[in-house]
Design an enzyme around this catalytic site. Structure first.
Site, PDB file in Angstrom:
ATOM      1  N   GLY A  50     -25.989  30.599  14.056  1.00 47.81           N
ATOM      2  CA  GLY A  50     -27.150  30.510  13.179  1.00 47.81           C
ATOM      3  C   GLY A  50     -26.895  29.612  11.990  1.00 47.81           C
ATOM      4  O   GLY A  50     -25.790  29.114  11.767  1.00 47.81           O
ATOM      5  N   SER A  51     -27.946  29.449  11.208  1.00 48.03           N
ATOM      6  CA  SER A  51     -27.878  28.496  10.097  1.00 48.03           C
ATOM      7  C   SER A  51     -27.209  29.094   8.874  1.00 48.03           C
ATOM      8  O   SER A  51     -26.965  28.387   7.907  1.00 48.03           O
ATOM      9  CB  SER A  51     -29.284  28.034   9.733  1.00 48.03           C
ATOM     10  OG  SER A  51     -30.025  29.126   9.235  1.00 48.03           O
ATOM     11  N   CYS A  52     -26.932  30.406   8.894  1.00 46.28           N
ATOM     12  CA  CYS A  52     -26.442  31.021   7.655  1.00 46.28           C
ATOM     13  C   CYS A  52     -24.997  31.529   7.723  1.00 46.28           C
ATOM     14  O   CYS A  52     -24.167  31.091   6.922  1.00 46.28           O
ATOM     15  CB  CYS A  52     -27.355  32.177   7.251  1.00 46.28           C
ATOM     16  SG  CYS A  52     -28.968  31.579   6.724  1.00 46.28           S
ATOM     17  N   LEU A  53     -24.697  32.460   8.660  1.00 49.67           N
ATOM     18  CA  LEU A  53     -23.381  33.117   8.588  1.00 49.67           C
ATOM     19  C   LEU A  53     -22.220  32.121   8.641  1.00 49.67           C
ATOM     20  O   LEU A  53     -21.336  32.179   7.768  1.00 49.67           O
ATOM     21  CB  LEU A  53     -23.236  34.189   9.676  1.00 49.67           C
ATOM     22  CG  LEU A  53     -24.191  35.383   9.610  1.00 49.67           C
ATOM     23  CD1 LEU A  53     -23.706  36.511  10.537  1.00 49.67           C
ATOM     24  CD2 LEU A  53     -24.352  35.927   8.211  1.00 49.67           C
ATOM     25  N   ASP A  69     -22.245  29.948   5.357  1.00 43.55           N
ATOM     26  CA  ASP A  69     -22.049  30.701   4.113  1.00 43.55           C
ATOM     27  C   ASP A  69     -20.619  31.233   4.016  1.00 43.55           C
ATOM     28  O   ASP A  69     -20.017  31.243   2.937  1.00 43.55           O
ATOM     29  CB  ASP A  69     -23.073  31.840   4.004  1.00 43.55           C
ATOM     30  CG  ASP A  69     -24.494  31.292   3.817  1.00 43.55           C
ATOM     31  OD1 ASP A  69     -24.631  30.085   3.535  1.00 43.55           O
ATOM     32  OD2 ASP A  69     -25.452  32.061   3.965  1.00 43.55           O
TER      33      ASP A  69
END
Ligand code: NAD
Length: 449
Positions: A277-280, A283
């Site tokens: 995904g684009s976050c985990l 980040d």
């Protein structure tokens, strides 16, 4: 309140549309012409349940789209920054935030009324103060407090359930370094009076977002390490290990009204082919680098990423164990989206799995209910698209489940009567092994004697 949202991607579009639905007058800005044109024509560029209806209800009334940032900011009292914050070589790339801040500052030069700039993008602690506020003040020439204010308001929506997450938030985080900034955030979310909230300074708000995402990544990698151990030892059923853990009163509670209620966090305590995904991934990488730059050695956080990067290889090892050499074999991949109910393929685990399969000399065919002709995937790996699950099953020596789409839930029934069913490798512990009459193996589980 008149609001400009800079960046009309997942977060900007969902936030802008939902805030318009709650009665604000919202102008969403994007530098990509095609996004703005599509939205103006009523086409929703992302797959997100409930979003097309919200757009239809509000476009032309309280919601509009433009590429003209200065005009949007000029018409607004508050600007939300929702641009991308990717990582490059592990370090957060704040160039989109910097550019947007510069453009906002320039747009505010002639402003006669006080304006507030809120950072919604996920950024390392200190960004609101040392990047956004610094650039906006320098470019606009405005004084902080009386003429321009700042805040951090990280977003916690989950793709696939973004609209209900925004409309019924589990929490609101308001970061402000002045009382005025806090008042603006309260006014922005006045239509959400019952949402639990944390009010704090801007770096703490920014840190809350990272800590929340990295906790989830940590739970997934923890489960994968336990699952890998179960798989290696043998005769340990990894799914039962997790089921037993989930039943702890910390994760499941008895309520008089609803009976047994499992905490949602249990969904992250499950072995599989890894998170994406684009976050985990980004980040986690950004927080690791941020910690290192601060002189802190992030031993645990680094290990979380290492475990995740190893999971595609676990899938390949399972295939090899069952099929022997993979060279020349046809492997069907079920699911390309990084999770179900979204069209997002950013950092999807499908790519490293397919890449390993390519390297092993396999032919790969793939099917996803929503993701079709994805350029980023076809550039990264070699695969052919199947038209349906049944076509994929008929052509595959083995199938690997990557994404838990509901459409894949009847796989055991589909293959039951096949004369020569393919091996099923479950990359998500999605199925009950008892439902298969043919060969089935799951990541994170040993063979049971
Ligand atoms: P995205 O890449 O989908 O969207 C960003 C948009 O900003 C793009 O459409 C881009 O064209 C536009 N843009 C960039 N600079 C611009 C400028 N100067 N002017 C106008 N438009 C500009 O990103 P996203 O997934 O929406 O994420 C945005 C931020 O929110 C990131 O920091 C992300 O980490 C965070 N976030 C994302 C999610 C999620 O589920 N996607 C959830 C919570 C937080």
């Amino acid at each position: 309140m008149n609001i400009a949202v800079i960046g009309t991607g997942y977060v900007g579009l969902v936030s802008g549309a939902c805030l318009a639905d709650k009665g604000h007058k919202v102008i969403c800005v994007d530098s990509r012409d095609e996004v703005v044109t599509a939205l103006r024509e009523g086409h929703c560029p992302i797959h997100e349940e409930g979003l097309p209806e919200i757009l239809e209800r509000n476009i032309g009334k309280t919601l509009s789209f433009t590429t003209d940032l200065a005009d949007a900011v000029g018409q607004s009292r508050l600007t939300l920054i929702a641009v991308g914050t990717p990582t490059h070589e592990g370090e957060i790339d704040l160039s989109q935030v910097e550019t947007a801040s510069r453009q906002i500052g320039q747009a505010l030069r002639d402003a006669t009324e006080r304006h507030t700039v809120i950072l919604k993008s996920t950024c390392v602690p200190g960004t609101t103060r040392s990047v956004v506020a610094k650039i906006v003040k320098a470019e606009s020439g405005k004084a902080e407090g009386s003429e321009v204010g700042f805040g951090a308001n990280p977003e916690f929506l989950t793709e696939g359930q973004a609209v209900p997450d925004f409309m019924d938030p589990d929490r609101l985080v308001f970061g402000a370094d002045t009382p005025e900034g806090l008042d603006d955030l309260r006014e922005l979310y006045a239509a959400f009076p019952d949402a639990p909230r944390v009010e704090t300074n801007t770096p703490t708000a920014e840190m809350i977002k990272y800590s929340s995402n990295v906790l989830l990544a940590t739970l997934i990698s923890f489960s994968n390490e336990i699952g890998n151990l179960a798989g290696a030892v043998g005769n340990i059923d990894g799914s039962k290990v997790m089921e037993g853990m989930h039943l702890s009163q910390y994760l499941t509670r008895m309520t008089r009204r609803y009976g047994r209620e499992m905490a949602q966090i249990s969904g992250f305590l499950q072995p599989g082919c890894g998170y994406g995904g684009s976050c985990l991934p980004k980040d986690l990488a950004a927080l690791v680098k941020f910690a290192e730059n601060c002189g802190v050695d992030p031993v645990l956080l680094r290990a979380v990423g290492d475990v995740n990067r190893g999971q595609p290889k676990v899938v390949i090892d399972l295939l090899r164990k069952e099929l022997g050499s993979l060279s020349g074999k046809t492997i069907g991949v079920l699911g390309l989206a990084f999770k179900p109910d979204t069209s997002d393929t950013r950092q999807t685990p499908a790519v490293p799995v397919i890449s390993e399969l390519n390297a092993a000399g396999c032919k790969v065919i793939a099917y996803d209910p929503v993701v079709k002709d994805d350029e980023s995937i076809s550039k990264a790996v070699d695969l052919r698209a199947a038209d349906s699950v049944d076509q994929l099953l008929a052509r595959s020596d083995a199938v690997v489940l990557i994404t838990k789409w509901a459409e894949f839930s009847d796989l055991p029934d589909r293959i039951r009567d096949m004369p020569d069913p393919p091996l099923v490798v479950d990359g998500r512990q999605f199925y009950d092994p008892k439902d298969f009459t043919s060969k089935y193996v799951a990541v994170g589980s040993g063979r049971i004697d």
